[in-house]
Design a protein around this motif. Structure first.
Motif, PDB file in Angstrom:
ATOM      1  N   LEU A  17       0.587  -1.174   0.125  1.00 30.39           N
ATOM      2  CA  LEU A  17       0.155  -0.132   0.027  1.00 30.39           C
ATOM      3  C   LEU A  17       0.770   1.228  -0.150  1.00 30.39           C
ATOM      4  O   LEU A  17       0.701   2.262  -0.794  1.00 30.39           O
ATOM      5  N   LEU A  18       1.869   1.285   0.879  1.00 33.60           N
ATOM      6  CA  LEU A  18       2.785   2.488   1.079  1.00 33.60           C
ATOM      7  C   LEU A  18       3.412   2.727  -0.161  1.00 33.60           C
ATOM      8  O   LEU A  18       3.717   3.888  -1.017  1.00 33.60           O
ATOM      9  N   LYS A  19       3.949   1.554  -0.872  1.00 36.44           N
ATOM     10  CA  LYS A  19       4.778   1.871  -2.301  1.00 36.44           C
ATOM     11  C   LYS A  19       3.790   2.189  -3.383  1.00 36.44           C
ATOM     12  O   LYS A  19       4.147   3.095  -3.968  1.00 36.44           O
ATOM     13  N   GLU A  20       2.780   1.849  -3.441  1.00 33.97           N
ATOM     14  CA  GLU A  20       1.897   2.262  -4.354  1.00 33.97           C
ATOM     15  C   GLU A  20       1.353   3.840  -4.036  1.00 33.97           C
ATOM     16  O   GLU A  20       1.544   4.466  -5.146  1.00 33.97           O
ATOM     17  N   ARG A  21       0.940   4.090  -2.931  1.00 35.03           N
ATOM     18  CA  ARG A  21       0.711   5.672  -2.693  1.00 35.03           C
ATOM     19  C   ARG A  21       1.850   6.637  -2.962  1.00 35.03           C
ATOM     20  O   ARG A  21       1.602   7.523  -3.542  1.00 35.03           O
ATOM     21  N   LEU A  22       2.932   5.992  -2.340  1.00 34.82           N
ATOM     22  CA  LEU A  22       4.089   7.237  -2.195  1.00 34.82           C
ATOM     23  C   LEU A  22       4.848   7.060  -3.740  1.00 34.82           C
ATOM     24  O   LEU A  22       5.246   8.039  -4.204  1.00 34.82           O
ATOM     25  N   LEU A  23       5.032   5.971  -4.521  1.00 39.86           N
ATOM     26  CA  LEU A  23       5.589   5.955  -5.639  1.00 39.86           C
ATOM     27  C   LEU A  23       4.842   6.401  -6.764  1.00 39.86           C
ATOM     28  O   LEU A  23       5.291   6.860  -7.808  1.00 39.86           O
ATOM     29  N   THR A  24       3.432   6.100  -6.587  1.00 42.02           N
ATOM     30  CA  THR A  24       2.501   6.773  -7.629  1.00 42.02           C
ATOM     31  C   THR A  24       2.768   8.367  -7.606  1.00 42.02           C
ATOM     32  O   THR A  24       2.686   8.923  -8.507  1.00 42.02           O
ATOM     33  N   ALA A  25       2.885   8.698  -6.299  1.00 45.34           N
ATOM     34  CA  ALA A  25       2.612  10.461  -6.237  1.00 45.34           C
ATOM     35  C   ALA A  25       4.225  11.054  -6.707  1.00 45.34           C
ATOM     36  O   ALA A  25       4.215  11.926  -7.285  1.00 45.34           O
ATOM     37  N   ARG A  26       5.295  10.121  -6.517  1.00 47.77           N
ATOM     38  CA  ARG A  26       6.510  10.585  -6.700  1.00 47.77           C
ATOM     39  C   ARG A  26       7.302   9.430  -7.203  1.00 47.77           C
ATOM     40  O   ARG A  26       8.268   8.876  -6.778  1.00 47.77           O
ATOM     41  N   PRO A  27       7.340   9.122  -8.661  1.00 50.82           N
ATOM     42  CA  PRO A  27       7.725   8.012  -9.390  1.00 50.82           C
ATOM     43  C   PRO A  27       9.207   8.240  -9.454  1.00 50.82           C
ATOM     44  O   PRO A  27       9.891   7.169  -9.715  1.00 50.82           O
ATOM     45  N   ASP A  28       9.700   9.417  -9.308  1.00 51.57           N
ATOM     46  CA  ASP A  28      11.040   9.666  -9.566  1.00 51.57           C
ATOM     47  C   ASP A  28      11.839   9.559  -8.072  1.00 51.57           C
ATOM     48  O   ASP A  28      13.319   9.856  -8.310  1.00 51.57           O
TER      49      ASP A  28
END
Length: 264
Positions: free
Chosen positions: A51-62
């Motif tokens: 969940l955290l990976k999806e939320r955080l990397l979707t917001a900031r994929p770079d």
């Protein structure tokens, strides 16, 4: 330039959502198995990590990514900012039904945390900090204790560690407690509920990065036992020791342990 305030809001929202998911698993009963390093893991650890990976990397994929429950991708070393996550810090307490665990995340820039959140959903304690903006517990400002004396202090650590015969000086009487979550220990020092924490065993970036920022923004210090500041997102995410306290007590603790040489 990245919007740090937006990143902090994104981080806090993700950690809150992760905490709600962890609490669902906690209330339903938890089964654990051992990882290759002989530490426990549960379905909840993996679900919150995803969940955290999806939320955080979707917001900031770079941004880079470092998590206890994700295989390390060293491309993080080439990124300007990094999310560092422990989906459930204190898994042993989580498995045993004890409310001493937390969902933890930090954002790192140039080796230092600039945003951080530690959420214990079982006790509904949400600690957060953004660099330069102070530390909060459930939206109220917090600060470390002003205690200066080691004797009688409220110390978070392993009682048997303080009794170990290898110490060059016997420790004075202290009110010693422990929590399985290292991040939660740091947060409780930041809030002034405890005066200090001391760990003389290896810890990782994900255990301490968020707590480091929260303690500093609450007016305290978090370093290794020799007084060196902690740097994050290195090739090796480990740290040999951790001590956190208000400035006066931190200095007193450093006076006792700063010259100790640990193996490894």
């Amino acid at each position: 330039m990245p919007d740090t305030a937006h990143d902090h809001a994104t981080l806090c929202a993700a950690v809150r959502e992760g905490g709600a998911l962890a609490l669902e698993h906690f209330n339903a009963g938890v089964k654990a198995w051992q990882k290759a390093d002989d530490t426990p893991v549960t379905k909840a650890d993996l679900a919150v990590d995803a969940l955290l990976k999806e939320r955080l990397l979707t917001a900031r994929p770079d941004y880079g990514w470092l998590s206890e429950e994700t295989e390390d991708d060293t491309t993080r070393l080439t990124t300007a900012r990094q999310w560092i996550v422990d989906p459930i810090d204190g898994t042993r307490a989580f498995v045993k039904g004890r409310p001493h665990f937390a969902v933890v995340a930090a954002l790192i820039e140039n080796g230092r945390p600039i945003c951080g959140a530690i959420y214990n959903p079982a006790t509904d304690e949400f600690f957060e900090a953004q660099a330069g903006h102070g530390a909060l517990l459930n939206n109220a400002p917090i600060s470390v204790s002003t205690r200066a004396e080691v004797e009688g202090c409220r110390m978070l650590g392993a009682a048997d560690m303080f009794r170990h015969p290898a110490w060059p000086r016997t420790w004075p009487p202290m009110d010693i407690s422990t929590r399985n979550s290292i991040a939660y220990r740091g947060a409780l020092v930041a809030s002034g509920d405890f005066d200090a924490m001391l760990v003389m065993t290896w810890k990782n970036d994900w255990d301490i990065a968020a707590a480091d920022l929260i303690v500093h923004e609450a007016g305290g210090h978090m370093t290794d036992h020799r007084g060196n500041g902690l740097t994050y997102n290195g090739a090796d995410p480990r740290h040999r020791s951790v001590v956190a306290a208000g400035p006066a007590l931190h200095a007193a603790l450093h006076g006792r342990i700063g010259d100790i040489v640990l193996p490894g």
